[in-house]
Design an enzyme around this catalytic site. Structure first.
Site, PDB file in Angstrom:
ATOM      1  N   LYS A 186       0.935  -1.157   0.065  1.00 36.14           N
ATOM      2  CA  LYS A 186      -0.087   0.086   0.251  1.00 36.14           C
ATOM      3  C   LYS A 186       0.987   1.195  -0.053  1.00 36.14           C
ATOM      4  O   LYS A 186       1.947   1.285   1.043  1.00 36.14           O
ATOM      5  CB  LYS A 186      -0.779  -0.013   1.223  1.00 36.14           C
ATOM      6  N   ASP A 213      -0.016   0.098  -4.731  1.00 39.56           N
ATOM      7  CA  ASP A 213      -1.702   0.370  -4.689  1.00 39.56           C
ATOM      8  C   ASP A 213      -1.803   1.628  -3.779  1.00 39.56           C
ATOM      9  O   ASP A 213      -1.647   1.636  -2.694  1.00 39.56           O
ATOM     10  CB  ASP A 213      -2.472  -0.775  -3.922  1.00 39.56           C
ATOM     11  N   GLU A 239      -1.427   0.484  -9.116  1.00 39.18           N
ATOM     12  CA  GLU A 239      -2.724   0.106  -8.889  1.00 39.18           C
ATOM     13  C   GLU A 239      -3.552   1.362  -8.315  1.00 39.18           C
ATOM     14  O   GLU A 239      -2.970   2.077  -7.402  1.00 39.18           O
ATOM     15  CB  GLU A 239      -3.083  -1.007  -8.107  1.00 39.18           C
ATOM     16  N   GLU A 265     -11.345  -1.426  -9.334  1.00 38.33           N
ATOM     17  CA  GLU A 265     -12.330  -1.878  -8.108  1.00 38.33           C
ATOM     18  C   GLU A 265     -13.432  -1.150  -7.919  1.00 38.33           C
ATOM     19  O   GLU A 265     -14.227  -1.679  -7.211  1.00 38.33           O
ATOM     20  CB  GLU A 265     -11.177  -2.221  -6.775  1.00 38.33           C
ATOM     21  N   ASP A 288     -14.179  -6.170  -9.223  1.00 35.26           N
ATOM     22  CA  ASP A 288     -14.517  -6.858  -8.052  1.00 35.26           C
ATOM     23  C   ASP A 288     -15.840  -7.799  -8.234  1.00 35.26           C
ATOM     24  O   ASP A 288     -17.001  -7.198  -8.518  1.00 35.26           O
ATOM     25  CB  ASP A 288     -14.621  -6.051  -6.633  1.00 35.26           C
ATOM     26  N   HIS A 315     -10.157  -7.711  -8.764  1.00 32.66           N
ATOM     27  CA  HIS A 315      -9.797  -7.230  -7.283  1.00 32.66           C
ATOM     28  C   HIS A 315     -10.653  -8.276  -6.404  1.00 32.66           C
ATOM     29  O   HIS A 315     -11.782  -8.753  -6.592  1.00 32.66           O
ATOM     30  CB  HIS A 315     -10.496  -5.944  -7.109  1.00 32.66           C
ATOM     31  N   GLU A 348      -5.512 -12.077  -6.231  1.00 31.30           N
ATOM     32  CA  GLU A 348      -5.127 -11.330  -5.080  1.00 31.30           C
ATOM     33  C   GLU A 348      -5.808 -12.023  -3.917  1.00 31.30           C
ATOM     34  O   GLU A 348      -6.840 -12.636  -3.974  1.00 31.30           O
ATOM     35  CB  GLU A 348      -5.913 -10.043  -5.254  1.00 31.30           C
TER      36      GLU A 348
HETATM   37 MG    MG Z   1      -6.825  -2.078  -4.918  1.00 30.78          MG
END
Ligand code: MG
Length: 402
Positions: A186, A213, A239, A265, A288, A315, A348
């Protein structure tokens, strides 16, 4: 039973085909031992909304909705379930259209589509069980039986930046030692922290596939600077570098950096992805399956992406139902543009604390040496254990023909 449900059920009960007789929802909640965060907010509670669709033979299909669980629960129970009681569960594509048309005037996208997603997933699971085949067979057939996973984790914690860098690298080391060969970090905390983390991760894990991301944390100049750093340190994708509200900007960013841009996502439906992908710039689309409209809508999104030469890598967040759905989709996914020795897509796998994913399914999916086997059981191949689910259940609803 409402008059509408009764009329639908009585009309369809004469056909001799399977019929949906009951739809239940389970709103689940778990307070985390340690809160964690990303660029937008911190989590101290994990929530989930599970949907159970039961036919008149007692067969059950399970799905999962992403979004605010109190709201998706109400959308499923109060709005969509009455439309589907009495419906033939084998007509799952028609059921999607039926629900979609019923909400078109006020819910082109958003939480209502999250509710449809969980129902679509449950209908696919139920259809697979009724036909005795897995969801990947329903989606067209597997092109691979094993999927390499990447670990999502390494979230922000309440710690000063320097200390947090160490905590994140230690966490990442654990994933690598358990067999993961790909990790997603992240970023989007602040520019200095992000730059240090990107560099430190590459220095510590020179052989590992790395992704980053930001959860749409940057403006275009910031995303350009971070993107160039990701180029330098050989990251696999960048991302959500930018807000999903400005699809044109992905093209502007892509003109300045080399690292592939992944996003999607927050997007839903074939029409939403058409608008997101058509301007160019995005190289990996990430619907997603518990939010984009469900697994059957993801197949349509994949077709649109394919027509533009873009790959789909879902996602995946939530519990085992969404993870199994993403696994089945990837099992059936051809890589664009394709070659004999293709790099297969990666799954993922969120590694953050979530007992509603890890302690509630029998059978579940097992990650062994950074890889999962695609389930071959009928349906999704994972099943919530109702007894284990009880301790997380905050509210249950039922809509049934009686
Ligand atoms: Mg993400």
């Amino acid at each position: 039973m409402s008059g509408m449900i009764e009329a639908a059920f009585l009309a369809k009960s004469k056909t001799g085909k399977p019929m949906i007789s009951c739809i239940r929802t389970y709103r689940l909640s778990h307070r985390l031992d340690e809160p964690f965060g990303f660029s937008q907010w911190h989590y101290d509670v994990r929530n989930a909304l599970l949907v159970e669709v039961i036919d008149d033979s007692g067969a059950t299909g399970w799905g999962e909705c992403y979004g605010p669980s109190e709201v998706t629960q109400s959308a499923v129970n109060a709005y969509y379930a009455p439309l589907l009681i009495g419906w033939d569960p084998l007509r799952n594509e028609a059921a999607w259209q039926h629900c979609w048309r019923a909400g078109l005037d006020f819910s082109l996208k958003g939480v209502m589509m999250g509710a449809i997603s969980g129902l679509d997933m449950a209908l696919l699971d139920l259809k697979g069980k009724l036909l005795g085949i897995s969801v990947s067979e329903l989606l067209g057939g597997r092109v691979r039986n094993q999927i390499d996973c990447y670990a999502t984790g390494m979230y922000f914690r309440a710690a000063p930046d320097l200390q947090l860098l160490e905590v994140i690298v230690d966490e990442a080391r654990g994933y690598v030692e358990s067999g993961f060969r790909a990790l997603k970090i992240k970023i989007g905390r602040n520019m200095i922290f992000d730059s240090r983390l990107i560099e430190l991760m590459r220095a510590t894990f020179p052989q590992v596939k790395l992704m980053a991301d930001s959860n749409h944390a940057y403006d275009l100049p910031e995303a350009t600077a971070i993107g160039r750093l990701l180029d330098e340190y050989d990251y696999t994708w960048f991302e959500e570098p930018l807000s999903p509200c400005h699809p044109d900007k992905f093209r502007q960013l892509a003109d300045k950096i080399d690292v592939p841009i992944a996003t999607g996502e927050c997007e839903q439906t074939r029409w939403g992805f058409q608008d997101l992908l058509a301007p160019g710039g995005v190289q990996i689309a990430q619907p997603d399956l518990a939010y984009c409209g469900g697994p059957t809508e993801a197949v349509k999104i994949r077709a649109i992406a394919s027509s533009l030469g873009i790959n789909v890598i879902p996602h995946a967040w939530g519990t085992m139902l969404n993870l199994a759905s993403a696994t089945h989709l990837l099992a059936t996914t051809y890589v664009e543009p394709g070659r004999a020795d293709v790099t297969p897509p990666v799954l993922e796998t969120d590694r953050s604390e979530n007992p509603m994913r890890d302690e509630m399914y029998q059978p579940g999916l097992e990650i062994v040496d950074g890889r999962v086997a695609v389930p071959t059981l009928p349906g999704l191949g994972v099943e919530p254990d109702k007894k284990a689910m009880q301790r997380f259940c905050a509210q249950q609803t039922e809509r049934a023909w009686r």
